[in-house]
Design a protein around this motif. Structure first.
Motif, short mmCIF file in Angstrom:
data_model
loop_
_atom_site.label_atom_id
_atom_site.label_comp_id
_atom_site.label_asym_id
_atom_site.label_seq_id
_atom_site.Cartn_x
_atom_site.Cartn_y
_atom_site.Cartn_z
N PRO A 342 0.91 -1.18 0.20
CA PRO A 342 -0.07 -0.15 0.08
C PRO A 342 0.76 1.31 -0.18
O PRO A 342 0.43 2.24 -0.61
N LEU A 343 1.97 1.23 0.70
CA LEU A 343 2.95 2.39 0.77
C LEU A 343 3.31 2.68 -0.40
O LEU A 343 3.38 3.91 -1.08
N ALA A 344 4.09 1.82 -1.21
CA ALA A 344 4.59 1.93 -2.54
C ALA A 344 3.40 2.36 -3.50
O ALA A 344 4.02 3.20 -4.26
N VAL B 140 6.42 14.66 6.70
CA VAL B 140 6.48 13.72 8.04
C VAL B 140 7.86 12.94 7.72
O VAL B 140 8.39 12.69 6.58
N ALA B 141 8.46 12.50 8.91
CA ALA B 141 9.51 11.32 8.83
C ALA B 141 9.06 10.30 9.74
O ALA B 141 8.14 10.61 10.75
N VAL B 142 8.99 9.05 9.45
CA VAL B 142 8.52 7.83 10.28
C VAL B 142 9.79 7.53 11.28
O VAL B 142 10.89 7.33 10.74
N GLY B 194 13.52 2.67 2.56
CA GLY B 194 13.63 0.95 2.33
C GLY B 194 13.02 0.47 3.52
O GLY B 194 12.37 -0.41 3.45
N ASP B 195 13.29 1.02 4.80
CA ASP B 195 12.65 0.50 5.95
C ASP B 195 11.05 0.42 5.84
O ASP B 195 10.13 -0.44 6.14
N LEU B 196 10.60 1.63 5.38
CA LEU B 196 9.11 1.90 5.50
C LEU B 196 8.60 0.79 4.53
O LEU B 196 7.45 0.27 4.90
N GLU B 201 2.26 -2.19 5.68
CA GLU B 201 1.18 -2.40 6.31
C GLU B 201 0.90 -1.39 7.68
O GLU B 201 0.04 -0.75 7.99
N ALA B 202 2.00 -1.63 8.53
CA ALA B 202 2.09 -0.93 9.78
C ALA B 202 1.98 0.70 9.48
O ALA B 202 1.41 1.13 10.39
N VAL B 203 2.84 1.10 8.49
CA VAL B 203 3.06 2.47 8.50
C VAL B 203 1.62 3.08 8.19
O VAL B 203 1.21 4.24 8.29
#
Lengths: 443, 529
Positions: A342-344, B140-142, B194-196, B201-203
């Protein structure tokens, strides 16, 4: 004996387990191979792509430069255009973008069927079908923020449902008149003028047909004939002050519509319009220089350029006195509501698709006027784009309401019957409107 | 049968004492290898189904696999060893498909009711998430601290704000800035893109509350770059199974037909798949109440009977002619004759549709020198045309079958008749045709069932046209039942699988009834001759 059988069984079991692991292993390596290639997956390997989604996340951690995956479904035409355009963005963000080629006519239906089964892609690139996708729960909303203002207002309206935006549009498409400049030196102002000029060329033996417009011999083509209908002031649905279409108010058979029906009957009788001329025949005759005028959209621009015919893009000549306004339609990118990434997917929509350079790069391949205003301005020097843009400016939006789905079939079929003289045009037209009203009421 | 050999050897003597014959050894190897392949495929399927949470199918496959292994590795059960493969294919390709169609015909599965209820609830809530009007966009930054995700937002006044799912958004004065944007906070790890991408799903589901009350909304990012203040207007209550619009206060109740419905009859979209009993059958029979459907049914019978009868007649005639030894080059003719049958039916339809185009078609323009015969545009001529094309396609089949059947008629019977001095017609009528019919009549029934549902010919050739736009069921002059079903269920811009299945069941019953009657008749035929 018992021993033998046990051993047989064990042997089979071990072999089976090994083979299963092998199969699974093959699947795995095939997936990662495909991922690193970062290229289009042929449609044959659909299932492999679909099944790649879950395990890809796990394998991705091993390679930092390939952090994420993105699967996109679209038709052959746009696979070729998007692949090179997306590449720099994909590499910069470490995302492997896999394109899957789908059939133009069925890809949206396939998407609707595949997403709930967990086999859909992350993104779909298709003609806007917002209501269909949203009412089936397969499209995810996208927050464009202030970027939405940078798009053509009609294009944003085409991806909006109940105030929520569900996709990013990238083309504004409308049809226009292609004129063979070797055969006809001036742009005709009216339909009659055009047919007269065309007939003169046919009589001189310079052309085969006076005018080319593609229809289906059975189901017609309401979309291509729309400009002539709107030149009589005829519309399909009533609109309120804000431009919202009212599906319960069909205006097809009002006085203006009946005038159009009469004209259509005459044009069919005189041979100016001919439902037997299919899209292929119309395009081919124009490309062969056998027809001075052709009505079609920017999607045929590439092919016509290649044919070597000298041509210009003109406004469609009026038949009823008012401007011949074509439908304006859009292509858009939608994110799946069940996207594995979803993020990508959202990054693709909000970062890549809203970027001027991206939309210009897509335009270079597709030659369709971009939906992003800044991108359109960047390419507006192109004479063809300029012409299409000017015609689209007075075009009418394709009614983005579910009731429109009941119109297309009877509309095109009735236009064919009228052109063939299968009854009184006005009566046929009114019967059609009644049938459409009944169908809408049943929805 | 050879698979039984090792066991039999084993039964006669002790396994160690007698070395197995080479043949049975090979048989064993082949058997084990084949079973290993089957098991490998089965285990792979079970794992895949299990991985995608399709536990019922995984269970069925596992059970089938166990049964297969028991049957083939146990001594005895010889009939089962023969029957099992066929039985499994029958289950998968026949029983399951029919069962699934029956199942679907009792549901509202189709456009608007395309997903399961939990997915619909999720979609309605997700679609109601809107940005607070006039609220600003935050870069934002996560961040990550001890496995919990934090959003670090930069407000337009340059202030850094930090919050997580459990701690509401608050100023973070210690934040580290980079190019005017807060990028990190000491003690927290800033996540790269890359981490994101590893925890998408979590982000994307992270909601940072803006205040104690839900009405204050929350901060959320979907792309890891920007965050906005969102509120959800639709809230689902599992206790009452209702959906409430927080802005208007409207309560939507499950209406039992796959939608949340308000008291004034407004439905929320999307809906979900659910059982609706006999509703589809009622609609199908309701369509049957339209007078148009009678015409369509009559035409369907006419089309099926005519195309089978003519195909059979033409095929038999050609078979008789080319069975005669005096015809030269029979093989070439036969080969050419079979060609139409070798083309895919949908392609045949499309090609003929082009050939028969009134103005530009090859047949009118070239073969008939420019006449404009409305092959597919006149309602009566179109009916004749579709039958002719159907015969063009069907005759080679009967030619093929009848050639075989004719050749199997014993020569002595024919010679006996000739000695008795029958005319060629009598020979055909009283000897060849009856013997032919015994062999061919089951095929005639099959051909009838096929023609009855010959979607390809009709749809690719004439699209059911010439159209009759005022027909309430959208039936054109050449539409048969199955194409009308397709138009009703699929072509009006939406897809109604439930209705289509219900219609299919009704057509299935019609064809079944006809087939049963005809098969009875065939039996009497066999008894007579």
């Amino acid at each position: 004996m018992a021993l033998l059988r046990t051993r047989q069984f064990m042997g089979a079991g071990t072999l089976a387990a090994t083979a299963a692991l092998l199969l699974a292993g093959c699947g795995g390596s095939a997936e990662s191979g495909e991922a690193t290639a970062s290229s289009a997956a042929p449609s044959a390997s659909e299932s492999a792509v679909a099944s790649a989604a879950p395990s890809a996340e796990a394998s991705a951690s091993a390679e930092p430069q390939a952090a994420g995956d993105l699967t996109i479904w679209t038709e052959d035409y746009y696979v070729k255009i998007f692949e090179p355009a997306v590449k720099p963005w994909a590499e910069a963000n470490g995302i492997n973008v896999n394109f899957v080629t789908k059939d133009f006519y069925t890809m949206t239906d396939e998407f609707i069927a595949a997403v709930p089964a967990g086999e859909g892609p992350d993104l779909l690139i298709a003609p806007t079908a917002t209501y269909q996708l949203v009412s089936n729960g397969v499209a995810a909303p996208v927050e464009l923020g202030d970027l939405a203002a940078g798009f053509d207002a009609g294009a944003i309206a085409a991806v909006t449902q109940d105030g929520q935006i569900y996709g990013v549009p990238f083309t504004v498409e409308n049809i226009a008149l292609y004129r063979n400049t070797d055969l006809a030196s001036t742009a005709p102002a009216t339909f009659d003028e055009m047919i007269a000029a065309g007939n003169a060329l046919v009589d001189e033996g310079k052309a085969k047909s006076a005018f080319c417009i593609g229809q289906d011999p059975k189901s017609g083509n309401g979309y291509l004939l729309m400009p002539f209908m709107s030149s009589f002031g005829s519309t399909i649905f009533a609109q309120d002050a804000n431009g919202n279409f009212d599906g319960n108010q069909l205006t097809l058979d009002d006085a203006a519509g009946q005038e159009f029906a009469k004209w259509l009957g005459e044009a069919g009788a005189s041979g100016a319009l001919n439902p037997d001329m299919t899209l292929d025949i119309a395009l081919q005759q124009f490309k062969d220089g056998e027809c001075p005028f052709l009505v079609t959209g920017p999607w045929d621009l590439g092919g016509i350029k290649e044919s070597g015919v000298n041509f210009a893009i003109d406004a469609i000549p009026t038949a009823g006195g008012e401007p011949a306004a074509p439908f304006v339609g859009n292509y858009g990118v939608y994110a799946s509501s069940q996207a594995a990434n979803p993020l990508a997917a959202q990054l693709f929509l909000t970062d890549f698709m809203t970027n001027t350079e991206s939309q210009v790069a897509i335009w270079e391949g597709a030659q369709n006027p971009p939906a992003l205003t800044a991108a359109f301005e960047a390419v507006a020097d192109d004479p063809y784009m300029k012409a299409f843009g000017e015609i689209g400016a007075y075009g009418v939006p394709t009614p983005p309401i579910p009731a429109m789905s009941q119109v297309w079939g009877p509309w095109g079929e009735t236009e064919v019957l009228i052109q063939r003289g299968k009854g009184d045009p006005v009566k046929l037209w009114k019967d059609m409107a009644e049938k459409i009203r009944a169908d809408i009421a049943k929805m | 049968m050879t698979l039984e050999a090792p066991t039999r050897t084993g039964r006669a003597t002790r396994p160690k004492a007698v070395p197995e014959s080479p043949a049975s050894g090979w048989a064993l190897v082949v058997k084990v290898a084949l079973m290993a392949l089957v098991d490998a495929l089965g285990i792979y399927l079970v794992l895949r189904f299990a991985a995608t949470d399709q536990m019922i199918i995984a269970g069925v496959v596992a059970a089938a696999l166990i049964i297969i292994n028991i049957v083939y590795f146990r001594a005895g059960n010889l009939p089962a060893k023969y029957v099992i493969p066929g039985l499994i294919f029958l289950l998968v390709f026949q029983i399951f498909v029919i069962g699934f169609s029956v199942f679907v015909s009792f549901t509202n599965f189709g456009y608007g009711h395309n997903i399961e209820k939990p997915a619909a609830i999720e979609a309605i809530q997700a679609n109601s998430v809107t940005r607070l009007p006039g609220s600003e966009a935050y870069p934002v930054a996560v961040l990550d601290k001890g496995g919990e995700l934090y959003l670090l937002a930069t407000a337009s006044d340059g202030q850094a704000l930090l919050g997580s799912a459990t701690t509401s958004l608050a100023p973070a004065p210690e934040a580290v800035f980079e190019g005017g944007q807060a990028k990190g906070v000491p003690g927290y790890t800033t996540l790269t893109l890359g981490d994101l991408l590893q925890k998408q799903e979590a982000v994307t589901t992270l909601q940072v509350p803006l205040g104690a009350s839900a009405a204050d909304g929350y901060l959320k990012t979907v792309n890891g770059l920007n965050a906005y203040r969102f509120t959800s207007t639709m809230v689902y209550s599992p206790e009452t199974d209702t959906m409430q619009d927080l802005v208007t206060g409207t309560v939507y109740v499950d209406n039992g037909e796959g939608n949340f419905e308000s008291s004034d009859g407004t439905n929320l979209e999307p809906g979900w798949k659910t059982f609706i009993g006999l509703q589809n059958y009622a609609t199908a029979v309701g369509a049957g109440g339209q007078t148009d459907i009678i015409g369509v049914t009559v035409w369907t019978f006419v089309f099926a009977l005519m195309s089978v009868f003519l195909s059979f007649t033409v095929g038999t005639f050609l078979a008789l002619v080319f069975n005669d030894r005096r015809v030269r080059g029979r093989r070439v003719y036969r080969l050419i004759m079979i060609l139409p049958y070798a083309f895919p039916l949908f392609l045949t339809g499309l090609i003929w549709s082009g050939l028969l185009n009134q103005q530009y078609g090859f047949i009118n323009e070239v073969l008939l020198g420019g006449v404009q015969i409305p092959w597919l545009d006149d309602e009566w001529l179109a009916r004749v045309t579709v039958i002719l094309v159907s015969v063009w396609f069907g005759a080679p089949y009967f030619f093929l079958v009848c050639t075989g059947a004719l050749q199997s008629i014993p020569e002595d019977v024919l010679q006996a008749a000739q000695v008795d001095g029958v005319s060629p017609w009598q020979l055909f009528r009283h000897i060849k045709l009856p013997l032919l019919l015994v062999a061919v009549s089951p095929l005639l029934i099959a051909a009838f069932a096929f023609s009855f549902n010959d979607f390809n010919t009709i749809f690719m050739l004439s699209e059911g046209g010439p159209a009759n736009p005022s027909s309430p069921i959208g039936a054109g002059s050449t539409d048969i039942l199955i194409t009308v079903v397709y138009k009703l269920a699929f072509q009006s811009g939406s897809k109604d699988y439930g209705l289509a299945s219900a219609f299919s069941m009704l057509i299935f019953l019609i064809v079944l009834a006809i087939s049963v009657i005809l098969f009875r008749r065939t039996k009497s035929l066999e008894n007579v001759y």
